[in-house]
Design a protein around this motif. Structure first.
Motif, PDB file in Angstrom:
ATOM      1  N   LEU A  31      17.623  72.562  34.593  1.00 15.07           N
ATOM      2  CA  LEU A  31      16.976  73.969  34.772  1.00 15.07           C
ATOM      3  C   LEU A  31      17.430  75.159  33.991  1.00 15.07           C
ATOM      4  CD1 LEU A  31      17.360  73.617  38.562  1.00 15.07           C
ATOM      5  CD2 LEU A  31      15.370  72.789  37.233  1.00 15.07           C
ATOM      6  N   LEU A  52      13.048  74.741  43.489  1.00 12.84           N
ATOM      7  CA  LEU A  52      12.863  73.359  43.728  1.00 12.84           C
ATOM      8  C   LEU A  52      13.051  73.278  45.251  1.00 12.84           C
ATOM      9  CD1 LEU A  52      15.579  71.758  41.533  1.00 12.84           C
ATOM     10  CD2 LEU A  52      13.317  71.712  41.248  1.00 12.84           C
ATOM     11  N   ARG A  96      15.153  74.638  30.881  1.00 13.40           N
ATOM     12  CA  ARG A  96      13.717  74.934  31.114  1.00 13.40           C
ATOM     13  C   ARG A  96      13.662  76.743  31.413  1.00 13.40           C
ATOM     14  NH1 ARG A  96      12.159  71.857  36.544  1.00 13.40           N
ATOM     15  NH2 ARG A  96      10.544  73.243  36.412  1.00 13.40           N
ATOM     16  N   VAL A 154      21.879  79.413  37.268  1.00 15.18           N
ATOM     17  CA  VAL A 154      21.438  78.372  37.935  1.00 15.18           C
ATOM     18  C   VAL A 154      22.491  78.197  39.102  1.00 15.18           C
ATOM     19  CG1 VAL A 154      21.122  75.733  38.079  1.00 15.18           C
ATOM     20  CG2 VAL A 154      20.283  77.133  36.025  1.00 15.18           C
ATOM     21  N   VAL A 159      13.196  79.747  38.862  1.00 14.53           N
ATOM     22  CA  VAL A 159      12.831  78.474  39.052  1.00 14.53           C
ATOM     23  C   VAL A 159      13.123  78.106  40.539  1.00 14.53           C
ATOM     24  CG1 VAL A 159      14.703  77.558  38.125  1.00 14.53           C
ATOM     25  CG2 VAL A 159      12.815  76.315  38.257  1.00 14.53           C
ATOM     26  N   PHE A 198      22.211  73.034  42.176  1.00 12.85           N
ATOM     27  CA  PHE A 198      20.935  72.708  41.368  1.00 12.85           C
ATOM     28  C   PHE A 198      21.451  72.385  39.748  1.00 12.85           C
ATOM     29  CE2 PHE A 198      19.352  75.252  44.451  1.00 12.85           C
ATOM     30  CZ  PHE A 198      18.456  74.441  45.320  1.00 12.85           C
ATOM     31  N   ARG A 230      20.769  69.354  36.293  1.00  9.61           N
ATOM     32  CA  ARG A 230      19.120  68.907  36.182  1.00  9.61           C
ATOM     33  C   ARG A 230      18.324  69.430  35.170  1.00  9.61           C
ATOM     34  NH1 ARG A 230      17.661  69.317  42.834  1.00  9.61           N
ATOM     35  NH2 ARG A 230      19.819  69.012  43.466  1.00  9.61           N
TER      36      ARG A 230
END
Length: 129
Positions: free
Chosen positions: A65, A31, A68, A56, A29, A60, A63
């Motif tokens: 993530l 950003l 996700r 992660v 992922v 970050f 958030r």
């Protein structure tokens, strides 16, 4: 991160080729074009795929993530034809365990390199269509 939480590096044998298609995957992922987190999927057997190296980066976190990533890994597992996602975590990662449990994962008997460790926690979730 492992050294900080567990006092030593993760000893689990991992070969990057285990994440290669058609039986595995590695998702990242980003950003603003910067890698923020990742998750790998490696074949455990014909029915099950293992989530490995979910992470992660600190800047970050908080958030959503990780959620996700776990959702994306489940979708990818279905796409690859697996019926169940399994994973192992540890008691020094309570936020990871809370994520898995709130995502519908159930505790299963230990497996993998740390299966006999009292700090090991293993989970499974059905992702069959």
């Amino acid at each position: 991160e492992y050294v900080h939480r567990y006092g030593d590096r993760d000893g689990t044998p991992v070969d990057p080729s285990q994440f290669a298609p058609p039986t595995g995957a590695f998702l990242v992922v980003r950003l603003d074009e910067e890698p923020a987190g990742c998750v790998g999927l490696r074949r455990h057997d014909d029915e099950r795929v293992e989530v490995k190296r979910m992470f992660v980066r600190k800047p970050f976190r908080g958030r959503g993530l990780a959620r996700r990533l776990i959702d994306a890994s489940e979708e990818e597992a279905r796409r690859l034809g697996y019926r169940t996602v399994i994973l192992e975590s540890g008691t020094a990662q309570p936020e990871a365990m809370a994520l898995y449990e709130s995502s519908g994962y159930e505790v299963i008997p230990g497996f993998g390199y740390y299966k006999d460790s009292p700090m090991n926690r293993c989970y499974a979730k059905s992702v069959k269509p």
